[in-house]
Motif scaffolding. Structure first.
Motif, PDB file in Angstrom:
ATOM      1  N   GLN A 262       1.420 -48.127 -33.499  1.00  0.00           N
ATOM      2  CA  GLN A 262       0.591 -49.411 -33.150  1.00  0.00           C
ATOM      3  C   GLN A 262      -0.497 -49.225 -32.217  1.00  0.00           C
ATOM      4  OE1 GLN A 262       1.008 -52.156 -35.529  1.00  0.00           O
ATOM      5  NE2 GLN A 262       2.448 -50.479 -36.341  1.00  0.00           N
ATOM      6  N   LEU A 263      -0.141 -48.529 -30.946  1.00  0.00           N
ATOM      7  CA  LEU A 263      -1.268 -48.213 -30.196  1.00  0.00           C
ATOM      8  C   LEU A 263      -2.541 -47.627 -30.477  1.00  0.00           C
ATOM      9  CD1 LEU A 263       0.728 -47.271 -27.131  1.00  0.00           C
ATOM     10  CD2 LEU A 263      -0.489 -49.447 -27.297  1.00  0.00           C
ATOM     11  N   GLY A 264      -2.138 -46.762 -31.779  1.00  0.00           N
ATOM     12  CA  GLY A 264      -2.911 -45.770 -32.328  1.00  0.00           C
ATOM     13  C   GLY A 264      -3.401 -44.520 -31.578  1.00  0.00           C
ATOM     14  N   VAL A 265      -2.218 -43.876 -30.825  1.00  0.00           N
ATOM     15  CA  VAL A 265      -2.350 -42.733 -30.239  1.00  0.00           C
ATOM     16  C   VAL A 265      -1.798 -41.533 -31.128  1.00  0.00           C
ATOM     17  CG1 VAL A 265      -1.956 -43.466 -28.027  1.00  0.00           C
ATOM     18  CG2 VAL A 265       0.110 -43.018 -29.209  1.00  0.00           C
ATOM     19  N   THR A 266      -1.620 -41.988 -32.577  1.00  0.00           N
ATOM     20  CA  THR A 266      -1.250 -40.650 -33.577  1.00  0.00           C
ATOM     21  C   THR A 266      -2.491 -40.527 -34.249  1.00  0.00           C
ATOM     22  OG1 THR A 266      -0.348 -42.311 -35.026  1.00  0.00           O
ATOM     23  CG2 THR A 266       1.020 -41.403 -33.596  1.00  0.00           C
ATOM     24  N   ASP A 267      -3.826 -41.254 -33.943  1.00  0.00           N
ATOM     25  CA  ASP A 267      -4.949 -41.020 -34.738  1.00  0.00           C
ATOM     26  C   ASP A 267      -5.458 -39.642 -34.584  1.00  0.00           C
ATOM     27  OD1 ASP A 267      -7.663 -41.099 -35.680  1.00  0.00           O
ATOM     28  OD2 ASP A 267      -7.268 -43.398 -35.785  1.00  0.00           O
ATOM     29  N   ASP A 268      -6.001 -38.992 -35.508  1.00  0.00           N
ATOM     30  CA  ASP A 268      -6.438 -37.546 -35.346  1.00  0.00           C
ATOM     31  C   ASP A 268      -7.849 -37.512 -36.172  1.00  0.00           C
ATOM     32  OD1 ASP A 268      -6.053 -34.978 -34.475  1.00  0.00           O
ATOM     33  OD2 ASP A 268      -5.781 -34.274 -36.671  1.00  0.00           O
ATOM     34  N   THR A 269      -8.648 -38.564 -36.198  1.00  0.00           N
ATOM     35  CA  THR A 269     -10.065 -38.699 -36.819  1.00  0.00           C
ATOM     36  C   THR A 269     -11.050 -38.699 -35.695  1.00  0.00           C
ATOM     37  OG1 THR A 269      -9.858 -41.072 -37.047  1.00  0.00           O
ATOM     38  CG2 THR A 269      -9.019 -39.902 -38.699  1.00  0.00           C
ATOM     39  N   TYR A 270     -10.892 -38.888 -34.420  1.00  0.00           N
ATOM     40  CA  TYR A 270     -11.944 -38.742 -33.821  1.00  0.00           C
ATOM     41  C   TYR A 270     -11.562 -38.167 -32.290  1.00  0.00           C
ATOM     42  CZ  TYR A 270      -9.651 -42.791 -31.308  1.00  0.00           C
ATOM     43  OH  TYR A 270      -8.489 -43.621 -30.843  1.00  0.00           O
ATOM     44  N   THR A 271     -12.604 -37.731 -31.543  1.00  0.00           N
ATOM     45  CA  THR A 271     -11.890 -37.231 -30.105  1.00  0.00           C
ATOM     46  C   THR A 271     -12.274 -38.014 -29.118  1.00  0.00           C
ATOM     47  OG1 THR A 271     -14.377 -36.349 -30.041  1.00  0.00           O
ATOM     48  CG2 THR A 271     -12.660 -34.828 -31.101  1.00  0.00           C
ATOM     49  N   LEU A 272     -11.612 -37.778 -28.043  1.00  0.00           N
ATOM     50  CA  LEU A 272     -11.743 -38.612 -26.691  1.00  0.00           C
ATOM     51  C   LEU A 272     -12.818 -38.127 -25.727  1.00  0.00           C
ATOM     52  CD1 LEU A 272      -7.774 -39.108 -26.355  1.00  0.00           C
ATOM     53  CD2 LEU A 272      -9.519 -40.810 -27.000  1.00  0.00           C
ATOM     54  N   GLU A 273     -13.564 -38.864 -24.943  1.00  0.00           N
ATOM     55  CA  GLU A 273     -14.412 -38.423 -24.059  1.00  0.00           C
ATOM     56  C   GLU A 273     -13.591 -37.916 -22.730  1.00  0.00           C
ATOM     57  OE1 GLU A 273     -16.980 -39.891 -26.919  1.00  0.00           O
ATOM     58  OE2 GLU A 273     -15.250 -40.870 -26.045  1.00  0.00           O
ATOM     59  N   ASP A 274     -14.023 -37.021 -22.276  1.00  0.00           N
ATOM     60  CA  ASP A 274     -13.449 -36.506 -20.863  1.00  0.00           C
ATOM     61  C   ASP A 274     -11.828 -36.403 -21.176  1.00  0.00           C
ATOM     62  OD1 ASP A 274     -13.925 -35.480 -18.517  1.00  0.00           O
ATOM     63  OD2 ASP A 274     -13.958 -37.453 -17.434  1.00  0.00           O
ATOM     64  N   SER A 275     -11.380 -35.719 -22.072  1.00  0.00           N
ATOM     65  CA  SER A 275      -9.819 -35.806 -22.349  1.00  0.00           C
ATOM     66  C   SER A 275      -9.363 -34.724 -21.322  1.00  0.00           C
ATOM     67  CB  SER A 275      -9.578 -35.491 -23.713  1.00  0.00           C
ATOM     68  OG  SER A 275     -10.045 -34.280 -24.209  1.00  0.00           O
ATOM     69  N   GLU A 276      -9.995 -33.605 -21.145  1.00  0.00           N
ATOM     70  CA  GLU A 276      -9.143 -32.691 -20.210  1.00  0.00           C
ATOM     71  C   GLU A 276      -8.456 -32.928 -19.150  1.00  0.00           C
ATOM     72  OE1 GLU A 276      -9.654 -27.737 -19.428  1.00  0.00           O
ATOM     73  OE2 GLU A 276     -11.582 -29.112 -19.787  1.00  0.00           O
ATOM     74  N   PRO A 277      -9.066 -33.814 -18.088  1.00  0.00           N
ATOM     75  CA  PRO A 277      -8.753 -34.342 -17.028  1.00  0.00           C
ATOM     76  C   PRO A 277      -7.990 -35.469 -16.996  1.00  0.00           C
ATOM     77  CG  PRO A 277     -11.021 -34.894 -16.705  1.00  0.00           C
ATOM     78  CD  PRO A 277     -10.801 -34.134 -18.087  1.00  0.00           C
ATOM     79  N   MET A 278      -7.633 -36.098 -17.912  1.00  0.00           N
ATOM     80  CA  MET A 278      -7.373 -37.192 -18.192  1.00  0.00           C
ATOM     81  C   MET A 278      -5.911 -37.382 -18.105  1.00  0.00           C
ATOM     82  SD  MET A 278      -7.276 -39.622 -21.684  1.00  0.00           S
ATOM     83  CE  MET A 278      -9.146 -40.026 -21.607  1.00  0.00           C
ATOM     84  N   THR A 279      -5.286 -38.301 -17.109  1.00  0.00           N
ATOM     85  CA  THR A 279      -3.688 -38.141 -16.967  1.00  0.00           C
ATOM     86  C   THR A 279      -3.050 -38.903 -18.152  1.00  0.00           C
ATOM     87  OG1 THR A 279      -3.786 -40.266 -15.843  1.00  0.00           O
ATOM     88  CG2 THR A 279      -4.360 -38.357 -14.402  1.00  0.00           C
TER      89      THR A 279
END
Length: 454
Positions: A262-279
Motif C-alpha cells: 500500500q505504501l508503494g515500496v515494492t514497486d520496481d518500475t522506477y528509480t529513486l533520486e539520491d538513493s545511496e545515502p538515503m537512510t
C-alpha cells in the motif's frame, strides 16, 4: 563413460551434485561443473567424480564446444538463459534437463526435439516439479478408480524451519530475496472457483488469503499465485470447477506485507533520486505525506490506520525501518531494491539456521454419487546452509531424473514436464527414500459453496 555437463553452480547444485556423485561409479559418470565464477564451480565440484571449469555462457564458441563434448547437459542457469543452451542441445543432439518452468521459447523447440528423439526434461525441481508429480499421482489414481476431479488446490512455501523461527514475521529469506519482494506483480492472480473465474489485483492480493493446517507444523496462510489457469491443460483437468495454486506463509505475514504494498515500496518500475545515502527513515518518509509536526511513525500509522498496540506495528518496528543512521547504499535504487536491502539485514538465514519447504494439496472429487476429499502434505527441513531444504527438493528430483535418463529408463521424446506415470512414479518412490514423502488423508469434502453463492 558418460560425460554430464552441469552449467551453473548456484545454491541448488549442492544436493544435486552430491546425489550424482553417489551414483557416479555405478553409472560410469563423469561430471563437469561449469560456471563463470570459477570459485563457485570449484566449491560444487568437491567430489571424486566432478571437475570444475570456467565457462561464460555468452561466449558462444566455448559454450558450444563444451555442449558438443558432453553426452547430456543440465542447465542450472537463471531461467532466461536456458534457451541458448537448449538450442545448442538440439543442434548437437544432446538430452537436457532443467528445474525451471517451460518458457514459450522452450516449448517452441518441442517439434525439433521430438524429431531428433531427444528428451528435454523441465520443471523437475520442487515448485515446479515435486508439486507436479505428487499432484498427478493422486489425480491419476482418482481417475483410475472412476472418480471425477472437481477441486484442486496446491500450495508451496519456502520458509524458515520452526527451530530457526525467531522473528515476529515468522519468515526469513530461504531463496532469492528479490523474488519475495516483487512477488505477485505483473498482472492479477487468476483462478477458478465453483465454475466462476476470479481475479485478484496486486493491491488486494495480500488481503485475500486462505488458512491451512499442516499436521505437526501448525497453521499457515495461502495467497494466490499469478496464473492458476495454466495448469488446467498441464494436468489434463480442463473442465475442473475449482483450481487454485498459491504460496504459503505463516499466518499474519500477508497482512503485514500489505503495508509495503500500500505504501508503494515494492514497486520496481522506477528509480529513486539520491538513493545511496538515503537512510531507512528517509526512504519510508518519501512515500508519506508532508507534515511540519508529525513524526514518520505517526504519519505511517495514520496513513494505514495501524493502532500503536497492533502486532503489525511491532513487526514493522522489528525491521528497524525508522532508523535514521543506516543507509540504503545502492545507487539509483528502485523502491523494491531499497526495501530488499533493508529486509536482508533482518531476514537472512544465520549460519546455524535451517530452512523448510511445505507443500499442501487438496483434491476434491466425486465418486459413486458422493463428494470426497484428499489432503496431501509434505514438509522437508534443511540439513544446514549448504544442503538446504530448497536445494534438496530441487536437486534430488532433478538428479534422479538425470540418472534415469542416462540409464534409458526415461526415454519419452520432447520438451517434457514430469507429469507421466512412467516418470513420476519411480522418482516419487526414490524421493521417499530420501525423506521427501507425502502424507495423504481422506477427509470431509468442504468445497466453497455451502450457501449456493458464487
Amino acid at each position: 563413460m558418460t560425460k554430464l555437463l552441469i552449467i551453473g553452480a548456484g545454491k541448488s547444485t549442492s544436493a544435486l551434485v552430491r546425489y550424482l556423485d553417489v551414483n557416479a561409479q555405478e553409472n560410469n559418470l563423469q561430471i563437469l561443473i561449469a560456471d563463470k565464477d570459477m570459485q563457485a564451480a570449484k566449491k560444487s565440484a568437491a567430489y571424486p567424480s566432478t571437475k570444475a571449469i570456467e565457462l561464460d555462457i555468452f561466449n558462444t564458441e566455448e559454450r558450444q564446444k563444451q555442449i558438443k563434448a558432453a553426452d547430456m547437459v543440465v542447465s542450472m542457469l537463471p531461467a532466461r538463459f536456458h534457451i541458448e543452451v537448449a538450442k545448442d542441445c538440439v543442434n548437437f543432439g544432446k538430452n537436457m534437463a532443467t528445474a525451471s518452468y517451460v518458457s514459450d521459447e522452450m516449448a517452441a523447440l518441442d517439434k525439433e526435439v521430438k524429431a531428433k528423439g531427444l528428451t528435454f526434461m523441465n520443471e523437475i525441481g520442487v515448485d515446479p516439479g515435486v508439486d507436479h508429480m505428487s499432484a498427478m499421482k493422486v489425480i491419476d489414481e482418482i481417475r483410475e478408480n472412476g472418480g471425477k476431479l472437481i477441486l484442486f488446490e496446491s500450495f508451496t512455501g519456502g520458509l524458515v524451519a520452526p527451530e530457526s523461527d525467531d522473528n515476529l514475521w515468522n519468515y526469513k529469506f530461504t531463496w532469492n530475496p528479490r523474488n519475495v519482494v516483487v512477488a505477485g506483480q505483473g498482472g492479477p492472480a487468476k483462478f477458478i472457483q465453483e465454475g466462476k473465474y476470479k481475479y485478484i489485483p496486486y493491491q488486494r492480493l495480500f488481503r485475500r488469503t486462505e488458512f491451512l493446517e499442516v499436521p505437526g507444523y501448525g497453521r499457515f496462510e495461502g495467497l494466490a499465485n499469478r496464473n492458476s489457469l495454466a495448469y488446467r491443460e498441464v494436468y489434463g483437468i480442463e473442465d475442473i470447477p475449482t483450481l487454485y495454486r498459491g504460496t504459503l506463509r505463516r499466518v499474519g505475514f500477508s497482512k503485514a506485507w500489505n503495508v509495503f504494498v500500500q505504501l508503494g515500496v515494492t514497486d520496481d518500475t522506477y528509480t529513486l533520486e539520491d538513493s545511496e545515502p538515503m537512510t531507512y527513515r528517509e526512504f519510508f518518509n518519501t512515500f508519506l505525506p508532508y507534515s511540519p509536526t508529525d513524526s514518520v511513525e505517526l504519519k505511517l500509522r495514520h496513513s494505514l490506520k495501524i493502532d500503536q498496540d497492533d502486532l503489525l506495528w511491532e513487526k514493522l518496528l522489528d525491521l528497524d525501518i525508522f532508523n535514521n543512521k543506516k543507509t540504503i547504499g545502492i545507487k539509483n535504487a528502485t523502491p523494491a531494491q531499497a526495501l530488499q536491502s533493508i529486509l536482508e539485514e533482518k531476514w537472512m538465514l544465520k549460519p546455524d539456521d535451517k530452512d523448510m519447504i511445505v507443500m499442501y494439496h487438496k483434491f476434491g472429487y466425486e465418486l459413486d454419487g458422493q463428494k470426497k476429499q484428499i489432503d496431501s502434505t509434505m514438509v522437508s527441513i534443511g540439513e544446514d546452509q549448504t544442503f538446504t531444504a530448497m536445494s534438496r527438493t530441487v536437486g534430488l528430483p532433478l538428479g534422479i531424473a538425470i540418472i534415469k535418463m542416462i540409464k534409458k529408463e526415461v526415454t519419452r521424446p520432447g520438451v517434457l514436464r514430469p507429469i507421466y506415470p512412467e516418470i513420476y512414479k519411480p522418482i516419487l518412490k526414490e524421493l521417499e527414500e530420501h525423506g521427501i514423502e507425502f502424507t495423504e488423508t481422506q477427509t470431509e469434502y468442504l468445497g466453497y459453496n455451502p450457501n449456493n453463492l458464487k
